[in-house]
Design an enzyme around this catalytic site. Sequence first.
Site, mmCIF file in Angstrom:
data_model
loop_
_atom_site.group_PDB
_atom_site.id
_atom_site.type_symbol
_atom_site.label_atom_id
_atom_site.label_comp_id
_atom_site.label_asym_id
_atom_site.label_seq_id
_atom_site.Cartn_x
_atom_site.Cartn_y
_atom_site.Cartn_z
ATOM 1 N N ILE A 35 0.848 -1.200 0.000
ATOM 2 C CA ILE A 35 0.000 0.000 0.000
ATOM 3 C C ILE A 35 0.883 1.250 0.000
ATOM 4 O O ILE A 35 0.650 2.184 -0.773
ATOM 5 C CB ILE A 35 -0.952 0.028 1.211
ATOM 6 C CG1 ILE A 35 -1.947 -1.132 1.160
ATOM 7 C CG2 ILE A 35 -1.706 1.372 1.264
ATOM 8 C CD1 ILE A 35 -2.717 -1.333 2.464
ATOM 9 N N SER A 68 2.389 1.818 -3.317
ATOM 10 C CA SER A 68 1.402 2.296 -4.270
ATOM 11 C C SER A 68 0.996 3.742 -4.012
ATOM 12 O O SER A 68 0.915 4.553 -4.933
ATOM 13 C CB SER A 68 0.168 1.394 -4.227
ATOM 14 O OG SER A 68 -0.746 1.712 -5.245
ATOM 15 N N GLU A 69 0.731 4.083 -2.765
ATOM 16 C CA GLU A 69 0.240 5.410 -2.412
ATOM 17 C C GLU A 69 1.350 6.463 -2.332
ATOM 18 O O GLU A 69 1.131 7.612 -2.708
ATOM 19 C CB GLU A 69 -0.489 5.357 -1.065
ATOM 20 C CG GLU A 69 -1.809 4.641 -1.105
ATOM 21 C CD GLU A 69 -2.888 5.426 -1.828
ATOM 22 O OE1 GLU A 69 -3.144 6.585 -1.440
ATOM 23 O OE2 GLU A 69 -3.480 4.879 -2.774
ATOM 24 N N ILE A 70 2.502 6.094 -1.816
ATOM 25 C CA ILE A 70 3.577 7.046 -1.552
ATOM 26 C C ILE A 70 4.693 6.955 -2.602
ATOM 27 O O ILE A 70 5.193 7.964 -3.066
ATOM 28 C CB ILE A 70 4.188 6.835 -0.144
ATOM 29 C CG1 ILE A 70 3.114 6.866 0.943
ATOM 30 C CG2 ILE A 70 5.311 7.821 0.135
ATOM 31 C CD1 ILE A 70 2.470 8.201 1.169
ATOM 32 N N SER A 89 -4.873 4.605 -5.533
ATOM 33 C CA SER A 89 -3.844 4.126 -6.454
ATOM 34 C C SER A 89 -4.045 2.663 -6.849
ATOM 35 O O SER A 89 -3.284 2.130 -7.647
ATOM 36 C CB SER A 89 -2.460 4.304 -5.828
ATOM 37 O OG SER A 89 -2.361 3.524 -4.642
#
Length: 161
Positions: free
Chosen positions: A21, A24-26, A133
């Site tokens: 996660i 994907s997000e950062i 994302s």
Amino acid sequence: MPTIDSQAAGGSNRCAFLDMIAFSEIGPPLLAASQNGYNVLVGSTASHPLLFSSYATHPNIFNPTFDSTAAGRYQLLYRYFSHYATQLSLPDFSPLSQDKIALCQIKEQGALPFIDSGDFSSAVYRCSNIWASFPGNIYQQHVNPVSSLQIAYTDAGGKVA
């Protein structure tokens, strides 16, 4: 790597999913330019990091460009923080608290059994309404393909069935 340990998380696949996660997000460059993403505000980039300095509570900083208050490793919106803080008896928005919230969100989506059994794609799609994302959402933001997410997951030690 998440702050929560594998035993407290419920297994190494769950920790790998948390890492995925964050990937994907950062993204890896911003993870490296921050405190592993735990202090990142929405709209950050590695070349222009927007970071918060206190984990006492969710920072609740509104970014009008993204119409969002998302913050932390898992980009939690401010409006959800008090609910999870109460539900999970969290004292703050620390890295461990952020990990616990993300695991609770994953559980609420019914994705934990899929993560535990190694059904990676099903787990991602069950969580796509939380993380913009992820493929399969309606947020009209950058989406990472499930193949890239699976590589990040296995690189973090996750097992796929």
